[in-house]
Design a protein around this motif. Structure first.
Motif, PDB file in Angstrom:
ATOM      1  N   TYR A 291     -38.678 -50.615 -56.390  1.00 38.13           N
ATOM      2  CA  TYR A 291     -37.577 -51.585 -56.408  1.00 38.13           C
ATOM      3  C   TYR A 291     -37.438 -52.252 -55.043  1.00 38.13           C
ATOM      4  CZ  TYR A 291     -32.785 -53.395 -56.392  1.00 38.13           C
ATOM      5  OH  TYR A 291     -31.674 -54.193 -56.260  1.00 38.13           O
ATOM      6  N   ALA A 294     -40.123 -54.658 -54.284  1.00 34.16           N
ATOM      7  CA  ALA A 294     -39.908 -55.941 -54.964  1.00 34.16           C
ATOM      8  C   ALA A 294     -38.857 -56.772 -54.239  1.00 34.16           C
ATOM      9  CB  ALA A 294     -39.494 -55.703 -56.411  1.00 34.16           C
ATOM     10  N   GLY A 334     -40.003 -55.023 -60.369  1.00 34.70           N
ATOM     11  CA  GLY A 334     -39.628 -53.974 -59.430  1.00 34.70           C
ATOM     12  C   GLY A 334     -38.582 -53.037 -59.988  1.00 34.70           C
TER      13      GLY A 334
END
Length: 356
Positions: A291, A294, A334
């Motif tokens: 995450y 991203a 992500g």
């Protein structure tokens, strides 16, 4: 021999007598010309613009009215919904594909309804702007009454989608309608219509979570919503620079006219705020390495957009605006990978416990 010569003479005379008729008959026959060589076959295209172009003529103005041929706006409305649905998924699980599909249909309908409302408010302004003069209402292809009927149909279908959700989400979704209706007026009264668009376009960041859990976790939803609003200020300010000369002439306002040559500094601030909000949302729902990777990629993409942007070239502004779909997709990927990573982390933590 004399008889034979006489026969040949008679046959020759008959041939010369019939010759004009034979020439006339030959001239009446169509000439067979060689077929023109065929060009290379046209490649099949399933782009939104090609599908709209292939639609029946009477239907085409309505598809243009809802901007079905320009799906960039639909993606920008839909992607915050996907972020919220993805973050709301259980650890180690993929997002709810049924909800993603439902929100996709809702995004197409509500974006179409929003564009119809916008064109109803702006039909006189659109006639004065080169980029919008060809829109169906401004060009007179459909009437105001027909547009209202079409708007009613879109909103009715969108209501059917909304009624598939829980009661909390139905009320939350209906609350956004006031923003949808009033946004087109904002350019007449404030230099910040892009802020109102951000509040409208990112409502799905709240609605997606509530559709999964029955209510909003505000510690996650509010930072996500804030990030979406900041994102909209970035891409729609870039978009507004396409029309700034026409906007000055007809007297409408935008952040592009407010920021002028300081646009890049403002966009940098909005991008920083967006990335910060995404980090807060991620921390509040225990997101993992994919995450944050991203989020870093999103920040890099926005930095590249801003650095290379030429605010005085409309074609470059459109290119940068449309590239924001990539920003949204990057973040969604992500979120999905980060959620799947949570399962790996939990298994790593549980292993020592099981071995004792």
């Amino acid at each position: 021999m004399a008889a034979l010569l006489a026969g040949f003479t008679r046959a020759s005379c008959r041939f010369h007598a019939a010759r004009p008729a034979l020439v006339a008959a030959a001239a009446a026959l169509p000439l067979r010309c060689p077929a023109a060589p065929l060009g290379p076959p046209r490649p099949l295209s399933f782009s939104a613009a090609e599908l709209v172009r292939a639609a029946p003529g009477p239907l085409r103005p309505y598809l243009h009215l809802m901007r079905l041929h320009q799906p960039a706006g639909t993606w920008l409305l839909y992607l915050p919904c996907t972020w919220s649905i993805g973050l709301a998924a259980e650890p180690g699980c993929l997002p709810d594909w049924h909800m993603l599909a439902l929100f996709g249909a809702g995004a197409v309908l509500m974006r179409g309804a929003g564009c119809t409302i916008n064109d109803l408010w702006d039909r006189d302004y659109d006639k004065q702007v080169a980029r919008t003069a060809g829109r169906p209402l401004a060009a007179g292809e459909i009437s105001t009454f027909q547009s209202f009927v079409f708007l009613g149909g879109q909103l009715s279908l969108a209501l059917c989608v909304l009624l598939c959700l829980n009661y909390y989400s139905i009320i939350l979704g209906a609350a956004s309608l006031s923003l949808v209706v009033t946004y087109p007026l904002m350019k007449r009264i404030t230099y910040w219509p892009q802020l109102v668009l951000g509040l409208t376009f990112n409502w799905g960041a709240l609605l997606g979570w509530s559709a999964i859990h029955g209510s909003c976790d505000w510690s996650v939803c509010l930072p996500l919503y804030f990030s979406g609003v900041m994102w909209t200020l970035v891409y729609d300010t870039i978009y507004a620079h396409q029309d700034k000369r026409d906007d000055i002439v007809i007297g409408v306002k935008s952040t592009a006219l407010k920021f002028k040559e300081d646009t890049k500094q403002w966009l940098s601030g909005f991008s920083t705020a967006m990335v910060s909000g995404l980090c807060v949302a991620g921390m509040n729902c225990d997101q993992t390495f994919p995450y944050y990777s991203a989020v870093a990629a999103v920040g890099a993409h926005l930095a590249y957009q801003i650095y290379t942007l030429d605010i005085d070239k409309p074609e470059d502004c459109w290119k940068k605006f449309a590239s924001n779909r990539t920003v949204g997709v990057l973040l969604f990927v992500g979120i999905v990978l980060g959620n799947l990573w949570k399962r790996k982390n939990s298994e790593t933590v549980e292993e020592p416990v099981e071995s004792r």
